[in-house]
Design a protein around this motif. Sequence first.
Motif, PDB file in Angstrom:
ATOM      1  N   ASP A 163       0.866  -1.184   0.000  1.00 22.88           N
ATOM      2  CA  ASP A 163       0.000   0.000   0.000  1.00 22.88           C
ATOM      3  C   ASP A 163       0.901   1.232   0.000  1.00 22.88           C
ATOM      4  OD1 ASP A 163      -1.809   2.013   0.340  1.00 22.88           O
ATOM      5  OD2 ASP A 163      -2.976   0.957   1.883  1.00 22.88           O
ATOM      6  N   MET A 164       1.110   1.810  -1.171  1.00 21.57           N
ATOM      7  CA  MET A 164       2.077   2.889  -1.346  1.00 21.57           C
ATOM      8  C   MET A 164       1.686   4.138  -0.545  1.00 21.57           C
ATOM      9  SD  MET A 164       4.310   1.768  -3.690  1.00 21.57           S
ATOM     10  CE  MET A 164       4.899   3.090  -4.721  1.00 21.57           C
ATOM     11  N   ASP A 165       0.399   4.319  -0.314  1.00 19.39           N
ATOM     12  CA  ASP A 165      -0.039   5.522   0.389  1.00 19.39           C
ATOM     13  C   ASP A 165       0.029   5.363   1.904  1.00 19.39           C
ATOM     14  OD1 ASP A 165      -0.658   7.026  -1.932  1.00 19.39           O
ATOM     15  OD2 ASP A 165      -2.502   5.857  -2.175  1.00 19.39           O
ATOM     16  N   GLN A 166      -0.054   4.126   2.384  1.00 18.95           N
ATOM     17  CA  GLN A 166      -0.053   3.895   3.827  1.00 18.95           C
ATOM     18  C   GLN A 166       1.361   3.728   4.387  1.00 18.95           C
ATOM     19  OE1 GLN A 166      -2.546   4.021   6.013  1.00 18.95           O
ATOM     20  NE2 GLN A 166      -3.890   4.656   4.341  1.00 18.95           N
ATOM     21  N   LEU A 167       2.223   3.065   3.648  1.00 15.92           N
ATOM     22  CA  LEU A 167       3.589   2.822   4.123  1.00 15.92           C
ATOM     23  C   LEU A 167       4.393   4.123   4.083  1.00 15.92           C
ATOM     24  CD1 LEU A 167       5.579   0.655   5.082  1.00 15.92           C
ATOM     25  CD2 LEU A 167       6.311   0.398   2.716  1.00 15.92           C
ATOM     26  N   ARG A 168       4.978   4.489   5.221  1.00 19.19           N
ATOM     27  CA  ARG A 168       5.742   5.736   5.321  1.00 19.19           C
ATOM     28  C   ARG A 168       7.208   5.433   5.563  1.00 19.19           C
ATOM     29  NH1 ARG A 168       2.345   9.891   5.336  1.00 19.19           N
ATOM     30  NH2 ARG A 168       3.967  11.386   5.924  1.00 19.19           N
ATOM     31  N   LEU A 169       8.049   6.392   5.178  1.00 21.65           N
ATOM     32  CA  LEU A 169       9.490   6.269   5.369  1.00 21.65           C
ATOM     33  C   LEU A 169      10.077   7.668   5.523  1.00 21.65           C
ATOM     34  CD1 LEU A 169      11.178   5.495   1.948  1.00 21.65           C
ATOM     35  CD2 LEU A 169       8.863   6.335   2.166  1.00 21.65           C
ATOM     36  N   PRO A 170      11.281   7.774   6.090  1.00 23.87           N
ATOM     37  CA  PRO A 170      11.899   9.103   6.220  1.00 23.87           C
ATOM     38  C   PRO A 170      12.044   9.772   4.859  1.00 23.87           C
ATOM     39  CG  PRO A 170      13.085   7.488   7.534  1.00 23.87           C
ATOM     40  CD  PRO A 170      12.121   6.725   6.706  1.00 23.87           C
ATOM     41  N   SER A 171      11.786  11.066   4.812  1.00 25.30           N
ATOM     42  CA  SER A 171      11.880  11.776   3.543  1.00 25.30           C
ATOM     43  C   SER A 171      13.315  11.714   3.009  1.00 25.30           C
ATOM     44  CB  SER A 171      11.443  13.237   3.723  1.00 25.30           C
ATOM     45  OG  SER A 171      12.271  13.881   4.662  1.00 25.30           O
ATOM     46  N   MET A 172      13.443  11.603   1.684  1.00 31.53           N
ATOM     47  CA  MET A 172      14.718  11.527   0.952  1.00 31.53           C
ATOM     48  C   MET A 172      15.414  10.178   1.152  1.00 31.53           C
ATOM     49  SD  MET A 172      14.472  14.540  -0.275  1.00 31.53           S
ATOM     50  CE  MET A 172      16.013  14.950  -1.073  1.00 31.53           C
ATOM     51  N   MET A 173      14.723   9.189   1.737  1.00 34.66           N
ATOM     52  CA  MET A 173      15.353   7.900   2.005  1.00 34.66           C
ATOM     53  C   MET A 173      15.751   7.198   0.701  1.00 34.66           C
ATOM     54  SD  MET A 173      16.270   5.564   4.208  1.00 34.66           S
ATOM     55  CE  MET A 173      15.427   5.751   5.755  1.00 34.66           C
ATOM     56  N   VAL A 174      14.938   7.290  -0.327  1.00 34.87           N
ATOM     57  CA  VAL A 174      15.253   6.690  -1.625  1.00 34.87           C
ATOM     58  C   VAL A 174      15.975   7.701  -2.511  1.00 34.87           C
ATOM     59  CG1 VAL A 174      14.279   5.544  -3.657  1.00 34.87           C
ATOM     60  CG2 VAL A 174      13.248   5.179  -1.400  1.00 34.87           C
ATOM     61  N   GLN A 175      15.602   8.976  -2.420  1.00 37.12           N
ATOM     62  CA  GLN A 175      16.164  10.009  -3.284  1.00 37.12           C
ATOM     63  C   GLN A 175      17.686  10.099  -3.149  1.00 37.12           C
ATOM     64  OE1 GLN A 175      15.583  12.007  -5.641  1.00 37.12           O
ATOM     65  NE2 GLN A 175      17.353  13.349  -5.468  1.00 37.12           N
ATOM     66  N   ILE A 176      18.187  10.106  -1.887  1.00 41.60           N
ATOM     67  CA  ILE A 176      19.639  10.302  -1.695  1.00 41.60           C
ATOM     68  C   ILE A 176      20.451   9.168  -2.309  1.00 41.60           C
ATOM     69  CG2 ILE A 176      21.445  10.407   0.080  1.00 41.60           C
ATOM     70  CD1 ILE A 176      19.501  12.076   1.757  1.00 41.60           C
ATOM     71  N   PRO A 177      20.126   7.862  -2.095  1.00 37.82           N
ATOM     72  CA  PRO A 177      20.889   6.802  -2.759  1.00 37.82           C
ATOM     73  C   PRO A 177      20.787   6.865  -4.286  1.00 37.82           C
ATOM     74  CG  PRO A 177      19.647   5.895  -0.906  1.00 37.82           C
ATOM     75  CD  PRO A 177      19.183   7.289  -1.098  1.00 37.82           C
ATOM     76  N   VAL A 178      19.597   7.215  -4.803  1.00 38.77           N
ATOM     77  CA  VAL A 178      19.445   7.320  -6.260  1.00 38.77           C
ATOM     78  C   VAL A 178      20.316   8.453  -6.793  1.00 38.77           C
ATOM     79  CG1 VAL A 178      17.811   7.927  -8.083  1.00 38.77           C
ATOM     80  CG2 VAL A 178      17.166   6.260  -6.326  1.00 38.77           C
ATOM     81  N   GLU A 179      20.297   9.584  -6.109  1.00 38.17           N
ATOM     82  CA  GLU A 179      21.115  10.726  -6.539  1.00 38.17           C
ATOM     83  C   GLU A 179      22.599  10.378  -6.491  1.00 38.17           C
ATOM     84  OE1 GLU A 179      21.884  15.402  -5.275  1.00 38.17           O
ATOM     85  OE2 GLU A 179      20.181  14.276  -4.445  1.00 38.17           O
ATOM     86  N   ASN A 180      23.036   9.683  -5.428  1.00 38.89           N
ATOM     87  CA  ASN A 180      24.442   9.271  -5.337  1.00 38.89           C
ATOM     88  C   ASN A 180      24.810   8.312  -6.464  1.00 38.89           C
ATOM     89  OD1 ASN A 180      25.008  10.801  -3.112  1.00 38.89           O
ATOM     90  ND2 ASN A 180      24.617   9.161  -1.635  1.00 38.89           N
ATOM     91  N   ALA A 181      23.901   7.382  -6.781  1.00 41.77           N
ATOM     92  CA  ALA A 181      24.180   6.422  -7.851  1.00 41.77           C
ATOM     93  C   ALA A 181      24.359   7.138  -9.184  1.00 41.77           C
ATOM     94  CB  ALA A 181      23.044   5.402  -7.933  1.00 41.77           C
ATOM     95  N   ILE A 182      23.462   8.099  -9.477  1.00 41.65           N
ATOM     96  CA  ILE A 182      23.556   8.814 -10.756  1.00 41.65           C
ATOM     97  C   ILE A 182      24.792   9.711 -10.781  1.00 41.65           C
ATOM     98  CG2 ILE A 182      22.442  10.608 -12.143  1.00 41.65           C
ATOM     99  CD1 ILE A 182      19.744   9.374 -11.343  1.00 41.65           C
ATOM    100  N   LYS A 183      25.021  10.442  -9.698  1.00 43.64           N
ATOM    101  CA  LYS A 183      26.108  11.422  -9.678  1.00 43.64           C
ATOM    102  C   LYS A 183      27.490  10.761  -9.657  1.00 43.64           C
ATOM    103  CE  LYS A 183      25.514  14.945  -7.001  1.00 43.64           C
ATOM    104  NZ  LYS A 183      25.451  15.804  -5.782  1.00 43.64           N
ATOM    105  N   HIS A 184      27.677   9.751  -8.772  1.00 45.76           N
ATOM    106  CA  HIS A 184      29.025   9.211  -8.550  1.00 45.76           C
ATOM    107  C   HIS A 184      29.304   7.917  -9.306  1.00 45.76           C
ATOM    108  CE1 HIS A 184      29.363  12.199  -5.460  1.00 45.76           C
ATOM    109  NE2 HIS A 184      28.360  11.682  -4.749  1.00 45.76           N
ATOM    110  N   ALA A 185      28.261   7.139  -9.644  1.00 48.16           N
ATOM    111  CA  ALA A 185      28.500   5.841 -10.269  1.00 48.16           C
ATOM    112  C   ALA A 185      28.234   5.846 -11.764  1.00 48.16           C
ATOM    113  CB  ALA A 185      27.630   4.772  -9.588  1.00 48.16           C
TER     114      ALA A 185
END
Length: 669
Positions: free
Chosen positions: A554-576
Amino acid sequence: MKFLYIGLLILVFEVFSCTHPIRRETTDYSHIDSLVTQTTDSLDSNPSFVAARLRMALHNTQDSASFYKLYVVYIDYYLRVFSLDTASMMAKRLLRYANEKPLSFARLEYKSEAYNALGNCQSINANLDSALVCYRLAYKYAMLDSSKVKVPDIAVNLGDMYTRKGNFVEGISFYRRALYVSDSLHMLDRMGFPIYFGLAQAYFSGLRNFTLADTYFNLARKYYDNRTLFEKFVFCNNRGNFCYYRQQYRKALPWFLKAKALVEPDHILFDLNLCNANLGDIYLKLSKLDSASYYENKAYAYFRPLNNITLLYYIATVQAGIALKRGHAAEASQWLKQYPAPQSTEPDLLSLRNKCWEDYYVMIGNYKQAFAYQTQNMLLNDSVRAQEVNSRIAEIELRFRQDSAILQREYYIHSQKEQIKALRLTNYIWILLSIIIVAVAALFYFYTKKKKDLQRIRHQEQITRLRLQNIRNRVSPHFTFNVLNREISTEEDKQKHQSLFSLVSLLRQSLAMTEQVSVSLAEEIGFVKAYIALEKHRLGEDFATTWHIDDQLDMDQLRLPSMMVQIPVENAIKHALTPKPGKKLLSISITRHKEGALIVIQDNGAGYYPGQQRTNDSTGTGLKVLYQTIQLLNAKNREKIVFSVMNIPADAGTGTKVEIYIPEHYVFE
């Protein structure tokens, strides 16, 4: 089997259980006390060195008070090397010195030491009555000394002596006195083993109270590791005897094997073959006749030249039992007739021999004679049982009297303490009131100070918020978005138009997300997709992204810290992926795992190497903030967020994998 080594154990406890009390002669010097302590501690490990030091010190001190302090240790040395004549002569000299001077605590201690040493000499020579007289005099003078530090040692010696004489009730009473004094003086670390072992042996051998004996054996076991080799051997041997008499033969076997393993490396043949005799009996009871015969033959070969009648009688009885189990009646008869019962044979051994005769006559068909031996055994067992019952009754009465005396003494002491408390109660009340007043004043002072500090902090925070609000108002985010929207509306290039529109959307979403501790998984994924769409044009056609999202989540019910996925994705694109030539692959998988969701972000870059220097525009702040956020949130949750970064194994190519586990019922507060 119980007769084996009981007497020898008691002898060792009498000689080695004694340490010396603190001397209080005003003429003694501190270095003499230190020398006494050092030599006493080294008697077991290096007796020759101790003897040399004592001779030199005695020569220097001559006939002074310090001389006799060292003299006591010297007597102990001669007892340990079994030079009994010298030890006895020196003890008598110490006694003469104590009798010549006016009575004092030091003289009481010297008298107690002298009589105790004389008792040890008589005990080793098996003069039990003379030893009892000496020990009683030693106990009398030890009780007169206010420190009472010598009482437990002498009480144990008296308990051992009465046990050797068969007066188990009196022996138990002295063991209990030793226990009471040792406990009150905090001496159980040193005295616990001989006291508890003596009690266990008395209850087991004399009163057949297996429950209490087992309790005391277990208490003695706590001090086992710090005892001498011989004490360990005797403990294991007698623990095996205890299990034997309870007919727990499988439990007895490991104890006898352990006892044998203790003396085998040093080739202590008497002890070794004693274990062999016991092991043969145990294997007979377990019907392992080959092992039984092997061990009994070894024991017989050793004890036969020594002509130890008691042990040969025991070994012959076991050999007869082995022959009977094999059906060799003639051989059994030969063993039984070869070694008749010696005088004062213990009832247990007589009962064992009678049972062999009974089995023998049953085997040859002489039932009348078998019945006669069966009757003898019944009468013998009844007599022993009656004696044990009488001993138990006497022991219970004695224990009751001792406990009553202890209770009366404790009640008297308690009454005296209560009177003292009553006399001091007024002073205590005033002191307590003063402390309370001071404490209240101090609390009021610190409370006022803390309140002022909190007010000052709140004022500073308010000023800071106003300053930040002022800065934000200078360049309003809405002003920025309005300018960008005007630029987008005038842009004719559709691709640039779309990119700018995505950027504005991304900025708005980022601004909204940074104000929140947590966001829904749907919001985070939408933000990441917008970011990837902006970066896709820069990375070129070689860049590809794959998504796998579990339909059960349930994508709307499950919560996580903000930027939890964004930061690893950004690091992967920028550095890898940005510096990588050729195909650039980024995969994002979100699946249900346990009671939550597992997010896996994977790229085919060069890998994750934290030690290497980053690009100039990279500070590593994103991951640091992410780790700190997870750490703060995990501290408030029983089930934790798991965040791990790892390299993809070499056999699977290169790249970096980030795994994030988000529990379903995680609290973001």
